[in-house]
Scaffold this active site. Structure first.
Site, PDB file in Angstrom:
ATOM      1  N   HIS A 117      -7.291  -5.953  -0.644  1.00 51.70           N
ATOM      2  CA  HIS A 117      -6.034  -4.847  -0.385  1.00 51.70           C
ATOM      3  C   HIS A 117      -5.122  -5.662   0.464  1.00 51.70           C
ATOM      4  O   HIS A 117      -4.054  -5.506   0.256  1.00 51.70           O
ATOM      5  CB  HIS A 117      -6.418  -3.800   0.129  1.00 51.70           C
ATOM      6  CG  HIS A 117      -5.506  -2.461   0.201  1.00 51.70           C
ATOM      7  ND1 HIS A 117      -4.881  -2.257  -1.136  1.00 51.70           N
ATOM      8  CD2 HIS A 117      -4.836  -1.807   1.168  1.00 51.70           C
ATOM      9  CE1 HIS A 117      -4.080  -1.079  -0.584  1.00 51.70           C
ATOM     10  NE2 HIS A 117      -3.946  -0.968   0.521  1.00 51.70           N
ATOM     11  N   SER A 169       0.925  -1.167  -0.015  1.00 48.80           N
ATOM     12  CA  SER A 169       0.076   0.077   0.102  1.00 48.80           C
ATOM     13  C   SER A 169       0.919   1.076  -0.027  1.00 48.80           C
ATOM     14  O   SER A 169       1.691   1.313  -0.910  1.00 48.80           O
ATOM     15  CB  SER A 169      -1.031   0.186   1.363  1.00 48.80           C
ATOM     16  OG  SER A 169      -1.984   0.724   0.889  1.00 48.80           O
ATOM     17  N   ASP A 226      -9.285  -5.566  -4.882  1.00 43.84           N
ATOM     18  CA  ASP A 226      -8.537  -4.419  -4.201  1.00 43.84           C
ATOM     19  C   ASP A 226      -8.984  -3.086  -4.510  1.00 43.84           C
ATOM     20  O   ASP A 226      -9.463  -2.813  -5.418  1.00 43.84           O
ATOM     21  CB  ASP A 226      -7.029  -4.546  -4.992  1.00 43.84           C
ATOM     22  CG  ASP A 226      -5.970  -4.262  -4.111  1.00 43.84           C
ATOM     23  OD1 ASP A 226      -6.219  -3.258  -3.027  1.00 43.84           O
ATOM     24  OD2 ASP A 226      -4.823  -4.751  -4.045  1.00 43.84           O
TER      25      ASP A 226
END
Length: 301
Positions: free
Chosen positions: A276, A109, A249
């Site tokens: 995610h 991320s 995601d």
């Protein structure tokens, strides 16, 4: 595996680091640094990536970026303090203090965004870069989030819109609507893994970095990163690069495709059924994909 923790000086602060050493080190394997997301989510939710130590015979290094977790907290720092350059500097300060010159880098991320920021500067010792569940620009991220929000039930969308307009983003109704998005696009494991909950809890207890740079949640981005982009700089990355994401995601394909298209030789991998936190939803499969990529880019065959 053996784990050692220590504090490393960074400017006037301290960075907490955890070093996981395999019981048996394989010849030719290089250390792997793991960059957590948020910003400000601490290392807990990516802790299981340390299993790569015994699985691949390499040292795996986690650390809490300054401002969160076990590192120095700075609740009174002004917004302009929190920049990508700060965290690039912190990474190299830590790496130098550990005496590591040649290494692999994995970021999840925001950690993948940070990894790209490190890689565009072409540090000499970077052997490979894994960008996991990361956007190449926050504009693309917000556009992707808007598309996903539009797929939520109408009453959920209404709650999100009303409370964001009113500034009441701590209202229980808003938080419940946010959780519906999270269950679909952030982590599809039910219940959420404890490591994920631990990162969430420490951020909520001291949200300076996350709220300043991002905003109140994953899809209402009003912080200092809202205009961040690395798209035009991506051709400067020379390290071999793997880009991974989940089928569901919140980092939608449009957000991460620039990494694959603009980094020379980069390749992508999508984990079916994941969102995610692919590394929490399919941990063994995730680590196997990463391990195979790392094996292709060691110093010694």
């Amino acid at each position: 595996m053996q784990r050692e923790t220590r504090l490393v000086p960074f400017r006037d602060f301290q960075t907490w680091v955890q070093i996981t050493t395999p019981d048996t080190t394989r010849r030719g394997t290089l250390p792997l640094f793991v960059l957590h997301g948020g910003p400000g989510m601490a290392h807990d939710y990516v802790a299981n990536i340390a299993e790569l130590a015994d699985e691949t015979g390499r040292v795996v290094i986690h650390y809490d970026q300054v401002g969160c977790g076990h590192s120095t907290h700075l609740p009174d720092a002004p917004p302009e303090f929190w920049t990508p350059d700060l965290f690039v500097d912190e990474f190299h300060t830590l790496r130098s203090a550990l005496g590591i010159d040649t290494y692999h880098l994995l970021g999840q991320s925001w950690g993948g965004m940070l990894g790209a920021e490190i890689a565009v500067r072409r540090p000499e010792g970077l052997r490979s870069l894994a960008i996991c569940n990361s956007p190449a620009s926050m504009k693309l991220w917000v556009e992707g989030a808007a598309e996903l929000r539009a797929q939520l039930p109408p009453q959920t969308q209404d709650a999100l819109d009303r409370h964001e307009a009113a500034g009441t983003v701590t209202d229980p109704e808003y938080l419940a609507a946010t959780m519906e998005f999270y269950r679909r696009h952030v982590c599809r494991t039910d219940p959420f893994p404890q490591d994920f909950l631990d990162s969430e809890a420490q951020m909520e207890a001291e949200p300076t970095v996350y709220h300043t740079m991002n905003g109140p949640n994953e899809f209402h981005v009003v912080g200092t990163l809202r205009d961040w982009t690395i798209v035009e700089r991506l051709p400067d990355i020379s390290a071999p690069t793997l880009v991974v994401a989940g089928e569901f995601d919140e980092a939608t394909p449009a957000t991460w495709q620039p990494y694959v298209e603009r980094i020379p030789g980069a390749r992508g991998h999508v984990f079916a059924g994941c969102s995610h936190c692919s590394h929490l939803e399919k941990p063994e499969e995730f680590r196997a994909v990463i391990a195979a990529f790392l094996a292709d880019h060691e110093d010694t065959p």
